[in-house]
Design a protein around this motif. Sequence first.
Motif, PDB file in Angstrom:
ATOM      1  N   VAL A  68       0.866  -1.181   0.000  1.00 40.92           N
ATOM      2  CA  VAL A  68       0.000   0.000   0.000  1.00 40.92           C
ATOM      3  C   VAL A  68       0.900   1.227   0.000  1.00 40.92           C
ATOM      4  O   VAL A  68       1.778   1.357   0.866  1.00 40.92           O
ATOM      5  N   ARG A  69       0.684   2.122  -0.956  1.00 40.96           N
ATOM      6  CA  ARG A  69       1.532   3.311  -1.092  1.00 40.96           C
ATOM      7  C   ARG A  69       0.705   4.581  -1.132  1.00 40.96           C
ATOM      8  O   ARG A  69      -0.424   4.595  -1.617  1.00 40.96           O
ATOM      9  N   LYS A  70       1.317   5.637  -0.624  1.00 39.29           N
ATOM     10  CA  LYS A  70       0.803   7.002  -0.805  1.00 39.29           C
ATOM     11  C   LYS A  70       1.876   7.752  -1.565  1.00 39.29           C
ATOM     12  O   LYS A  70       2.893   8.157  -1.001  1.00 39.29           O
ATOM     13  N   GLY A  71       1.705   7.877  -2.869  1.00 38.99           N
ATOM     14  CA  GLY A  71       2.779   8.429  -3.691  1.00 38.99           C
ATOM     15  C   GLY A  71       3.947   7.459  -3.707  1.00 38.99           C
ATOM     16  O   GLY A  71       3.796   6.285  -4.051  1.00 38.99           O
ATOM     17  N   ALA A  73      -2.680  11.109   5.790  1.00 35.88           N
ATOM     18  CA  ALA A  73      -2.831  12.226   4.840  1.00 35.88           C
ATOM     19  C   ALA A  73      -3.954  11.935   3.850  1.00 35.88           C
ATOM     20  O   ALA A  73      -4.138  10.792   3.421  1.00 35.88           O
ATOM     21  N   PRO A  74      -4.711  12.963   3.480  1.00 32.80           N
ATOM     22  CA  PRO A  74      -5.781  12.757   2.503  1.00 32.80           C
ATOM     23  C   PRO A  74      -5.226  12.548   1.102  1.00 32.80           C
ATOM     24  O   PRO A  74      -4.078  12.889   0.814  1.00 32.80           O
ATOM     25  N   GLY A  75      -6.073  11.986   0.228  1.00 32.39           N
ATOM     26  CA  GLY A  75      -5.666  11.800  -1.155  1.00 32.39           C
ATOM     27  C   GLY A  75      -5.792  10.365  -1.599  1.00 32.39           C
ATOM     28  O   GLY A  75      -6.431   9.530  -0.950  1.00 32.39           O
ATOM     29  N   SER A  76      -5.155  10.072  -2.727  1.00 32.49           N
ATOM     30  CA  SER A  76      -5.247   8.754  -3.352  1.00 32.49           C
ATOM     31  C   SER A  76      -4.136   7.831  -2.865  1.00 32.49           C
ATOM     32  O   SER A  76      -2.972   8.230  -2.780  1.00 32.49           O
ATOM     33  N   TYR A  77      -4.508   6.587  -2.539  1.00 26.57           N
ATOM     34  CA  TYR A  77      -3.564   5.550  -2.126  1.00 26.57           C
ATOM     35  C   TYR A  77      -3.649   4.406  -3.137  1.00 26.57           C
ATOM     36  O   TYR A  77      -4.726   4.111  -3.674  1.00 26.57           O
ATOM     37  N   ALA A  78      -2.524   3.765  -3.404  1.00 27.25           N
ATOM     38  CA  ALA A  78      -2.477   2.645  -4.345  1.00 27.25           C
ATOM     39  C   ALA A  78      -2.238   1.340  -3.591  1.00 27.25           C
ATOM     40  O   ALA A  78      -1.413   1.281  -2.672  1.00 27.25           O
ATOM     41  N   VAL A  79      -2.966   0.296  -3.990  1.00 31.14           N
ATOM     42  CA  VAL A  79      -2.742  -1.062  -3.484  1.00 31.14           C
ATOM     43  C   VAL A  79      -2.184  -1.873  -4.640  1.00 31.14           C
ATOM     44  O   VAL A  79      -2.844  -2.039  -5.676  1.00 31.14           O
ATOM     45  N   GLU A  80      -0.963  -2.378  -4.482  1.00 32.47           N
ATOM     46  CA  GLU A  80      -0.286  -3.122  -5.540  1.00 32.47           C
ATOM     47  C   GLU A  80      -0.077  -4.569  -5.098  1.00 32.47           C
ATOM     48  O   GLU A  80       0.423  -4.814  -3.999  1.00 32.47           O
ATOM     49  N   ALA A  81      -0.467  -5.501  -5.937  1.00 36.60           N
ATOM     50  CA  ALA A  81      -0.265  -6.926  -5.665  1.00 36.60           C
ATOM     51  C   ALA A  81       0.694  -7.491  -6.707  1.00 36.60           C
ATOM     52  O   ALA A  81       0.493  -7.310  -7.910  1.00 36.60           O
ATOM     53  N   GLU A  82       1.751  -8.175  -6.240  1.00 35.33           N
ATOM     54  CA  GLU A  82       2.738  -8.785  -7.134  1.00 35.33           C
ATOM     55  C   GLU A  82       2.843 -10.278  -6.843  1.00 35.33           C
ATOM     56  O   GLU A  82       2.959 -10.678  -5.680  1.00 35.33           O
ATOM     57  N   LEU A  83       2.811 -11.075  -7.891  1.00 40.08           N
ATOM     58  CA  LEU A  83       2.953 -12.525  -7.774  1.00 40.08           C
ATOM     59  C   LEU A  83       4.304 -12.917  -8.354  1.00 40.08           C
ATOM     60  O   LEU A  83       4.587 -12.638  -9.520  1.00 40.08           O
ATOM     61  N   ILE A  89      -4.984  -1.352  -7.579  1.00 39.67           N
ATOM     62  CA  ILE A  89      -6.234  -0.594  -7.457  1.00 39.67           C
ATOM     63  C   ILE A  89      -5.949   0.612  -6.577  1.00 39.67           C
ATOM     64  O   ILE A  89      -4.892   0.697  -5.930  1.00 39.67           O
ATOM     65  N   ASN A  90      -6.892   1.535  -6.508  1.00 38.63           N
ATOM     66  CA  ASN A  90      -6.724   2.748  -5.699  1.00 38.63           C
ATOM     67  C   ASN A  90      -7.895   2.933  -4.743  1.00 38.63           C
ATOM     68  O   ASN A  90      -9.000   2.457  -5.001  1.00 38.63           O
ATOM     69  N   PHE A  91      -7.600   3.632  -3.647  1.00 39.51           N
ATOM     70  CA  PHE A  91      -8.667   4.071  -2.749  1.00 39.51           C
ATOM     71  C   PHE A  91      -8.365   5.491  -2.286  1.00 39.51           C
ATOM     72  O   PHE A  91      -7.237   5.979  -2.417  1.00 39.51           O
TER      73      PHE A  91
END
Length: 231
Positions: A50-53, A86-96, A109-111
Motif C-alpha cells: 500500500v503506497r501514498k505516492g 494524509a488525505p488523497g489517493s492511495y495505491a494497493v499493488e499486488a505482485e505474484l 487498485i486505488n482508494f
Amino acid sequence: LHVQRITSVYIPELSLVKYTLNPGEEVKITAKVFNLEDVLSEKNFLKITVRKGTTVVKTFDESLDSIGAKSSVSVVKSFSLDKYAAPGSYAVEAELRDVSNQLKYSKSINFQVNTITQPSTEYTKKSSNYNVLFSSVIIKVKNEGNVILPAFTMTESVPKFAQSLFDPDIEPSTADSSGSRVVYTWPVPELAPEEQYTISYSIAIWRIWLTFGLVGGIGYGAYKWLSKPRI
C-alpha cells in the motif's frame, strides 16, 4: 489468432471492502490468485504493498505453497489507517512472484482517504486550577485533523483589578481594555496534524496576601510604636 496467457497462475481479482475511507478506518484487501493449469501449481509468493505516492504505508507477504488445478485461493489482509493519515489517493499493488523472484503477474487498485478538518475552536481545550495562592489557566490547541490547521488568534479576558497580577508563560501580542476587563490576544501558528500549541497564564493571588501582610505588618508596627508610653 490464438492469444495465450504468459503465466498460468495470475491475479484475476484485487478488491477492497471500501474505496473511500476516513483516517483511522480499517482497510480490508482481498487478492484472488487463480491456477489455470490442470495440475497443482508450483510455489508462489504474493506481495501486497500500500503506497501514498512514493511512501510505503503497509506491506504484506504471503507464501502460496500450491494452488489446486483449475482452482483459486483468496488472500485477505487488513490494517488500520493512521489517525492522521494524509488525505488523497492511495495505491494497493499486488505482485505474484515465483521461487526465483521473477515477477509473474501484477495488479493494482486505488482508494481515497478523506480530508478531515474542523474549526479551531473544536480543537481547543481549556482547563483551570484554583487555590489560595494562584489561579491558573491552560489552553491547549491540538490539530486532530489530517491537514494543516491555519494560523489564528486566541483571546482571553481578566478583570482589570487582576491586570497587575497577570503572569503569562507566553507574552500576549496585545492587551486591550474593554469595560471592566482586559482582553489579551495571542497568535497561534499554523499546526500540522497531531501538532499541539499551549498557552498558559496565572493570576498571582499570593501577591495580594503579600501586600496585605506587608500593610498589616507596617500598620501593626506603627501602632506599637505610637502606642508605646514615652517619658
